[in-house]
Design a protein around this motif. Structure first.
Motif, PDB file in Angstrom:
ATOM      1  N   GLN A   4      83.098 -12.641   9.461  1.00  0.00           N
ATOM      2  CA  GLN A   4      82.780 -12.843  10.887  1.00  0.00           C
ATOM      3  C   GLN A   4      81.279 -12.968  11.109  1.00  0.00           C
ATOM      4  O   GLN A   4      80.802 -13.806  11.856  1.00  0.00           O
ATOM      5  N   LEU A   5      80.536 -12.111  10.422  1.00  0.00           N
ATOM      6  CA  LEU A   5      79.083 -12.083  10.631  1.00  0.00           C
ATOM      7  C   LEU A   5      78.362 -13.160   9.833  1.00  0.00           C
ATOM      8  O   LEU A   5      77.351 -13.703  10.273  1.00  0.00           O
ATOM      9  N   LYS A  58      75.964  -2.863  16.947  1.00  0.00           N
ATOM     10  CA  LYS A  58      76.800  -1.938  17.734  1.00  0.00           C
ATOM     11  C   LYS A  58      78.259  -2.421  17.815  1.00  0.00           C
ATOM     12  O   LYS A  58      78.535  -3.555  18.217  1.00  0.00           O
ATOM     13  N   GLY A  59      79.161  -1.539  17.439  1.00  0.00           N
ATOM     14  CA  GLY A  59      80.589  -1.831  17.594  1.00  0.00           C
ATOM     15  C   GLY A  59      81.128  -2.854  16.601  1.00  0.00           C
ATOM     16  O   GLY A  59      82.314  -3.211  16.664  1.00  0.00           O
ATOM     17  N   VAL A  60      80.306  -3.332  15.705  1.00  0.00           N
ATOM     18  CA  VAL A  60      80.773  -4.366  14.766  1.00  0.00           C
ATOM     19  C   VAL A  60      80.844  -3.821  13.323  1.00  0.00           C
ATOM     20  O   VAL A  60      81.861  -3.948  12.653  1.00  0.00           O
ATOM     21  N   ALA A  72      74.918 -12.908  20.874  1.00  0.00           N
ATOM     22  CA  ALA A  72      75.441 -11.706  21.518  1.00  0.00           C
ATOM     23  C   ALA A  72      75.544 -10.565  20.507  1.00  0.00           C
ATOM     24  O   ALA A  72      76.632 -10.137  20.150  1.00  0.00           O
ATOM     25  N   CYS A  73      74.400 -10.114  20.003  1.00  0.00           N
ATOM     26  CA  CYS A  73      74.415  -8.990  19.073  1.00  0.00           C
ATOM     27  C   CYS A  73      73.537  -7.878  19.611  1.00  0.00           C
ATOM     28  O   CYS A  73      72.410  -8.120  20.015  1.00  0.00           O
ATOM     29  N   CYS A  74      74.069  -6.696  19.568  1.00  0.00           N
ATOM     30  CA  CYS A  74      73.348  -5.581  20.148  1.00  0.00           C
ATOM     31  C   CYS A  74      73.169  -4.529  19.070  1.00  0.00           C
ATOM     32  O   CYS A  74      74.105  -4.214  18.330  1.00  0.00           O
ATOM     33  N   SER A  75      71.959  -4.015  18.940  1.00  0.00           N
ATOM     34  CA  SER A  75      71.702  -3.074  17.857  1.00  0.00           C
ATOM     35  C   SER A  75      72.399  -1.731  18.077  1.00  0.00           C
ATOM     36  O   SER A  75      72.523  -1.262  19.209  1.00  0.00           O
ATOM     37  N   ALA A  76      72.806  -1.141  16.969  1.00  0.00           N
ATOM     38  CA  ALA A  76      73.265   0.241  17.026  1.00  0.00           C
ATOM     39  C   ALA A  76      72.076   1.100  17.443  1.00  0.00           C
ATOM     40  O   ALA A  76      70.938   0.756  17.130  1.00  0.00           O
ATOM     41  N   ASP A 109      82.870   2.442   8.456  1.00  0.00           N
ATOM     42  CA  ASP A 109      82.086   1.393   7.773  1.00  0.00           C
ATOM     43  C   ASP A 109      81.153   2.024   6.742  1.00  0.00           C
ATOM     44  O   ASP A 109      81.014   1.507   5.628  1.00  0.00           O
ATOM     45  N   ALA A 110      80.530   3.144   7.127  1.00  0.00           N
ATOM     46  CA  ALA A 110      79.593   3.810   6.202  1.00  0.00           C
ATOM     47  C   ALA A 110      80.326   4.310   4.963  1.00  0.00           C
ATOM     48  O   ALA A 110      79.845   4.145   3.832  1.00  0.00           O
TER      49      ALA A 110
END
Ligand code: SAH
Length: 351
Positions: free
Chosen positions: A231-232, A267-269, A302-306, A275-276
């Motif tokens: 996806q990324l 964030k959220g992805v 549309a990417c938002c940082s953790a 994931d970790a």
């Protein structure tokens, strides 16, 4: 300045060995090769006329046989944290970026390898306008030379191929430039201070293992499973995670070198505790370290940082599993320092 448009080869397109051959073919003394290299890469010459210890005849001959391009920036932005971004025009409506990142112990120069990028990672601005072309060896080196010659006090200690483009997709020019950056008669930067960052091109990682260079390899992982990674990073459909990690293991085994895995926390992805844990399982036992990066906001994407807290939780899980991991401090956020953001904003205005 676009060195590709020049019919004569650029003086910076040749390795030291090629100059040795050139001088011997011309029946000239071979020591001129080193002399010439030193003028270009160590003594700041930008014109053949600057090379005052070469005879007038030799300078004339060189001028006849070679072009001598150099860059001057279209725009320079300085961040309040000292990071400085340079925008260079390399053709009509073609721009690349280079960034100097000073810190207490080192000065890192981040350079571009292509005009645009084919790989279209979701969070990265470099691919937003697609791909235009590879940079020539001279254009790669011109970024470093401009900063070395014109940014007084900027003693470049490290060079990272983390600017616009995918260096492994411009393999020959990038590796030719690396040998010149590393050469003791060239820019004389130690191999361990040169990093190539890749979105994970498997055949090229295999080729790099055979180069016999002690340079650093950074691999942009950004996800611990195929679904999220595809996806990324569309490249994952061609070079999937399991095969990439197996290639990285073979690379470390063959070279005895540690790989850095870059992981942008979005964030959220890809930033959950699961994931970790999955990431820890994937890299367990590998000679590697993980660099967690908070995502630089790119308006068009549309990417938002953790947030910082989430990043620390993520890091702690990896630490508990015995994985070497750091959180990279964000630099130059006020000047859009992440890959390709400035050139994208400029090209939007010109369209
Ligand atoms: N194409 C190469 C090198 C250029 S990108 C690669 O993919 O590695 C250098 C690093 O910056 C990569 O890890 C990339 O994923 C990351 N990057 C790109 N856009 C970013 C953003 N908006 N915020 C934080 N890091 C970003």
């Amino acid at each position: 300045m676009n060195s590709q448009r020049n019919l004569k080869p650029d003086i910076k397109a040749s390795s030291l060995e090629e100059f040795l051959n050139y001088f011997s073919d011309q029946g000239l003394k071979s020591f001129h090769a080193k002399q010439l290299f030193k003028w270009i890469y160590q003594k700041g010459a930008e014109y053949f006329e600057d090379m005052t210890d070469l005879s007038a005849d030799l300078r004339k001959k060189l001028k006849n046989d070679f072009a001598f391009s150099h860059f001057s920036p279209e725009k320079v932005l300085t961040s309040k944290d000292g990071t400085k971004k340079f925008l260079f025009a390399v053709g009509e409506n073609e721009y690349i970026e280079s960034v100097i990142i000073p810190s207490s112990k080192r000065t890192t120069l981040c350079i571009s390898s292509q005009v645009g990028c084919k790989f279209a990672c979701r969070f990265c601005a470099s691919g937003l306008n697609g791909f235009s072309r590879n940079l020539t060896t001279a254009e790669i080196l011109n970024q470093i030379l401009y900063i070395k010659n014109h940014e007084k006090g900027a003693m470049i200690t490290h060079v990272v191929f983390m600017g616009v483009g995918e260096p492994m997709d411009n393999y020959d020019n990038v590796f030719k430039s690396i040998r010149i950056i590393n050469s003791s008669s060239g820019l004389n930067i130690a191999a361990r201070r040169i990093t190539v960052s890749t979105c994970g091109l498997i055949p090229q990682i295999r080729a790099m293992a055979k180069e016999g260079l002690q340079i650093e390899l950074a691999v942009s992982l950004h996800a611990a499973n195929n679904t999220t990674r595809s996806q990324l990073m569309p490249v994952n459909r061609k070079d999937p995670l399991d095969k990439l990690l197996a290639t990285c293991k073979s690379y470390s085994k063959a070279t005895k070198r540690q790989i850095t895995f870059e992981y942008v926390l979005i964030k959220g992805v890809n930033d959950s505790q699961e994931d970790a844990r999955q990431l820890a399982r994937q890299v367990k036992g590998m000679l590697c370290k993980i660099n967690l990066i908070t995502c630089n906001q790119v308006k068009a994407l549309a990417c938002c940082s953790a947030d910082r807290q989430q990043a620390v939780k993520f890091q702690n899980i990896l630490l508990q599993k015995g994985i070497l991991v750091t959180i990279r401090a964000p630099r130059g956020e006020d000047i859009a320092a992440a890959c390709g953001q400035l050139r994208y904003s400029l090209s939007k205005k010109k369209r």
